[in-house]
Scaffold this active site. Structure first.
Site, PDB file in Angstrom:
ATOM      1  N   SER A  36       0.782  -1.306   0.084  1.00  0.00           N
ATOM      2  CA  SER A  36      -0.168   0.004  -0.014  1.00  0.00           C
ATOM      3  C   SER A  36       0.824   1.257   0.060  1.00  0.00           C
ATOM      4  O   SER A  36       2.015   1.033   0.362  1.00  0.00           O
ATOM      5  CB  SER A  36      -0.913   0.036   1.387  1.00  0.00           C
ATOM      6  OG  SER A  36      -1.267   1.271   1.601  1.00  0.00           O
ATOM      7  N   LYS A  97     -10.681  -5.545 -13.696  1.00  0.00           N
ATOM      8  CA  LYS A  97     -11.132  -4.844 -14.791  1.00  0.00           C
ATOM      9  C   LYS A  97     -11.401  -3.465 -14.647  1.00  0.00           C
ATOM     10  O   LYS A  97     -11.329  -3.105 -13.255  1.00  0.00           O
ATOM     11  CB  LYS A  97     -12.567  -5.294 -15.188  1.00  0.00           C
ATOM     12  CG  LYS A  97     -13.426  -5.594 -13.866  1.00  0.00           C
ATOM     13  CD  LYS A  97     -13.754  -4.467 -12.841  1.00  0.00           C
ATOM     14  CE  LYS A  97     -14.501  -3.194 -13.416  1.00  0.00           C
ATOM     15  NZ  LYS A  97     -14.868  -2.198 -12.436  1.00  0.00           N
ATOM     16  N   ASP A 178     -15.695   1.825 -16.510  1.00  0.00           N
ATOM     17  CA  ASP A 178     -15.795   1.247 -15.225  1.00  0.00           C
ATOM     18  C   ASP A 178     -16.923  -0.172 -14.848  1.00  0.00           C
ATOM     19  O   ASP A 178     -16.541  -0.926 -14.407  1.00  0.00           O
ATOM     20  CB  ASP A 178     -15.943   2.187 -14.094  1.00  0.00           C
ATOM     21  CG  ASP A 178     -15.342   1.529 -12.606  1.00  0.00           C
ATOM     22  OD1 ASP A 178     -16.060   0.872 -12.041  1.00  0.00           O
ATOM     23  OD2 ASP A 178     -14.168   2.095 -12.245  1.00  0.00           O
TER      24      ASP A 178
HETATM   25  N1  LIG Z   1     -14.125  -7.426 -10.191  1.00  0.00           N
HETATM   26  C1  LIG Z   1     -14.860  -6.727  -9.388  1.00  0.00           C
HETATM   27  O1  LIG Z   1     -16.055  -7.199  -9.167  1.00  0.00           O
HETATM   28  C2  LIG Z   1     -14.579  -5.227  -8.848  1.00  0.00           C
HETATM   29  C3  LIG Z   1     -15.287  -4.560  -8.005  1.00  0.00           C
HETATM   30  C4  LIG Z   1     -14.879  -3.196  -7.623  1.00  0.00           C
HETATM   31  C5  LIG Z   1     -13.744  -2.899  -8.278  1.00  0.00           C
HETATM   32  N2  LIG Z   1     -12.904  -3.497  -9.087  1.00  0.00           N
HETATM   33  C6  LIG Z   1     -11.983  -2.930  -9.707  1.00  0.00           C
HETATM   34  O2  LIG Z   1     -10.847  -2.841  -8.660  1.00  0.00           O
HETATM   35  C7  LIG Z   1     -10.020  -1.657  -8.734  1.00  0.00           C
HETATM   36  C8  LIG Z   1     -10.189  -0.965  -7.564  1.00  0.00           C
HETATM   37  O3  LIG Z   1     -11.537  -0.531  -7.021  1.00  0.00           O
HETATM   38  P1  LIG Z   1     -11.763  -0.355  -5.874  1.00  0.00           P
HETATM   39  O4  LIG Z   1     -13.154  -0.189  -5.566  1.00  0.00           O
HETATM   40  O5  LIG Z   1     -11.227  -1.313  -4.837  1.00  0.00           O
HETATM   41  O6  LIG Z   1     -11.015   1.117  -5.470  1.00  0.00           O
HETATM   42  P2  LIG Z   1     -10.570   1.668  -4.044  1.00  0.00           P
HETATM   43  O7  LIG Z   1     -11.263   1.105  -2.783  1.00  0.00           O
HETATM   44  O8  LIG Z   1     -10.241   3.062  -4.137  1.00  0.00           O
HETATM   45  O9  LIG Z   1      -8.983   0.935  -3.697  1.00  0.00           O
HETATM   46  C9  LIG Z   1      -8.146   1.365  -4.582  1.00  0.00           C
HETATM   47  C10 LIG Z   1      -6.806   1.000  -3.947  1.00  0.00           C
HETATM   48  O10 LIG Z   1      -5.674   1.369  -4.606  1.00  0.00           O
HETATM   49  C11 LIG Z   1      -4.729   1.731  -4.113  1.00  0.00           C
HETATM   50  N3  LIG Z   1      -4.060   2.984  -4.754  1.00  0.00           N
HETATM   51  C12 LIG Z   1      -2.755   3.044  -4.993  1.00  0.00           C
HETATM   52  N4  LIG Z   1      -2.424   4.348  -5.749  1.00  0.00           N
HETATM   53  C13 LIG Z   1      -3.593   4.945  -5.878  1.00  0.00           C
HETATM   54  C14 LIG Z   1      -3.906   6.243  -6.022  1.00  0.00           C
HETATM   55  N5  LIG Z   1      -2.821   6.938  -6.840  1.00  0.00           N
HETATM   56  N6  LIG Z   1      -5.048   6.859  -5.815  1.00  0.00           N
HETATM   57  C15 LIG Z   1      -6.042   6.027  -5.118  1.00  0.00           C
HETATM   58  N7  LIG Z   1      -5.733   4.715  -4.754  1.00  0.00           N
HETATM   59  C16 LIG Z   1      -4.558   4.225  -5.165  1.00  0.00           C
HETATM   60  C17 LIG Z   1      -5.113   2.271  -2.648  1.00  0.00           C
HETATM   61  O11 LIG Z   1      -4.561   1.495  -1.906  1.00  0.00           O
HETATM   62  P3  LIG Z   1      -3.344   2.303  -1.096  1.00  0.00           P
HETATM   63  O12 LIG Z   1      -4.220   3.694  -0.203  1.00  0.00           O
HETATM   64  O13 LIG Z   1      -3.386   1.130   0.111  1.00  0.00           O
HETATM   65  O14 LIG Z   1      -2.255   2.260  -1.671  1.00  0.00           O
HETATM   66  C18 LIG Z   1      -6.759   1.992  -2.767  1.00  0.00           C
HETATM   67  O15 LIG Z   1      -6.917   1.499  -1.679  1.00  0.00           O
HETATM   68  C19 LIG Z   1     -10.784  -0.815  -9.918  1.00  0.00           C
HETATM   69  O16 LIG Z   1      -9.876  -1.090 -11.184  1.00  0.00           O
HETATM   70  C20 LIG Z   1     -11.934  -1.293  -9.929  1.00  0.00           C
HETATM   71  O17 LIG Z   1     -12.654  -1.215 -11.356  1.00  0.00           O
HETATM   72  C21 LIG Z   1     -13.527  -4.770  -9.507  1.00  0.00           C
END
Ligand SMILES: NC(=O)c1ccc[n+]([C@@H]2O[C@H](COP(=O)([O-])OP(=O)(O)OC[C@H]3O[C@@H](n4cnc5c(N)ncnc54)[C@H](OP(=O)(O)O)[C@@H]3O)[C@@H](O)[C@H]2O)c1
Length: 364
Positions: A36, A97, A178
């Protein structure tokens, strides 16, 4: 790779937490570590998920020789960079994705994986669930006749927030990229790459599409109608229609209900009860033909519902794609036949074409 598979997770957000939870349902999967941007986040994540180690950055995680495969769960705009970092370090990759924000970076990641002979796959849990095994079997058996149309949609109202990647262009935001990608991925899975694409969108203040639609047309005359919204609840399902029936899949995001409706073939025998009507209709010039056609149409429109089958999945759904990655790694396969890299690239090409369409409309 033999024995247990060690996973490293890049990111600590929502998808990463769920993916880590999913790994608990996969025999032989071990969560080796997480990285992270903040060590407090990484520690909290490890405590919650049981990750064995925390790393202070991506380069430290990918350099760990004990890690076999890296899950990339960062915002969309960072996927390409994080995939490349993992591949350069010789790791297999499962990337969330949408694979990247456009086809160019996707091509670069895929070329790198192929050049290095490393496994790489886009995470698209829907394709790996048991309900989709059933749908694929139905389509293989020609259950609905010739494929003609597909419609799929996904949408919910999300509060406008530039911190949220949904609305933030620099994090790879936009409804179609998205969440429309689920519908688009299904269309590619069932119908292959389209011949032509048209799109329409309502752009929000940050410049990304808050609602959008796409119409895909195929060489065989099939059409797909796809929609995504961050402003409205959409049914969140898909219907695949053929010459004899339709398959409905719900919910699109994690399918667990599959219903098959069969329609009578038009041109079939009329029921005896209609003969009296037919005799009377015959006495009116021209109406006999219209009446017979209408009757057949009514019959054809009355479906035989073969039931809404519940095909549940175990765990939280993320476990099936993780299990497929591990199957491939054990078998020495560099791509999954269910989510091959060519499919991922074609989906990214379609996303570019959909976006080009509404950008061009905006400028005209
Ligand atoms: N397959 C599915 O069903 C599914 C469902 C939801 C999302 N997704 C995908 O998963 C990915 C993440 O989505 P999420 O909903 O988990 O998002 P999220 O809660 O915002 O998590 C993203 C993580 O990425 C890290 N990160 C590293 N660099 C970053 C930056 N510059 N800005 C913001 N965060 C950064 C952060 O962790 P740290 O702060 O710890 O570095 C953050 O917790 C996306 O690509 C989304 O499309 C897939």
């Amino acid at each position: 790779v033999r024995g247990d598979i060690n996973w490293g997770i890049i990111g600590s957000g929502w998808a990463c937490r769920d993916f880590a939870e999913g790994l608990k349902h996969v025999p032989g999967a071990r969560l080796a570590g997480v990285c992270s941007r903040s060590s407090a986040n990484a520690q909290a994540f490890a405590q919650r998920t049981g990750a064995a180690r925390v790393y202070t950055g991506v380069s430290e995680l990918v350099a760990d020789p004990s890690i076999n495969v890296v899950y990339v769960g960062t915002p969309n705009s960072l996927h390409a960079e994080h995939c490349c970092a993992a591949l350069e370090a010789g790791k297999a990759v499962l990337c969330e994705k949408p694979f990247t924000v456009s086809a160019g970076p996707a091509r670069r990641v895929i070329e790198m994986a192929r050049a290095r002979g490393l496994f790489c796959m886009e995470a698209m849990p829907m394709r790996f669930l048991p309900a989709m095994d059933r749908v694929r079997a139905m389509l293989r058996d020609g259950a609905i006749g010739e494929l003609r149309m597909l419609s799929a949609n996904f949408g919910f109202p999300a509060p406008y927030d530039l911190e949220n990647r949904f609305f933030n262009p620099s994090l790879g935001g936009g409804a179609f990229l998205d969440i429309g990608v689920y519908a688009l991925s299904l269309a590619h899975h069932v119908l292959g790459p389209p011949q032509r694409i048209a799109g329409g969108a309502a752009l929000g203040p940050s410049g990304v599409d808050e609602q959008s639609v796409a119409i895909l047309s195929y060489a065989g005359g099939q059409l797909a109608v796809l929609s995504a919204s961050l402003k409205a609840h959409l049914p969140g399902d898909a219907v695949i229609s053929g010459s004899r029936g339709e398959i409905r899949i719900a919910p699109l995001y994690r399918p667990e209900w599959v219903s098959l409706r069969m329609f009578a073939e038009s041109g079939g025998a009329e029921p005896a009860a209609s003969v009296g009507w037919r005799e009377r209709a015959k006495s009116i010039p021209g109406l006999d033909i219209a009446f017979a056609g209408g009757r057949r149409l009514m019959q054809a429109l009355r479906p035989t519902d073969t039931g809404n089958e519940h095909i549940p999945y175990e765990g939280n759904g993320f476990n099936y794609e993780a299990a497929e990655v591990m199957r491939c790694l054990h078998a020495g396969e560099r791509e999954s036949p269910i989510m091959p890299l060519d499919d991922t690239l074609e989906v990214m090409d379609s996303l570019d074409a959909i976006r080009d369409h509404w950008v061009a409309a905006q400028q005209s």
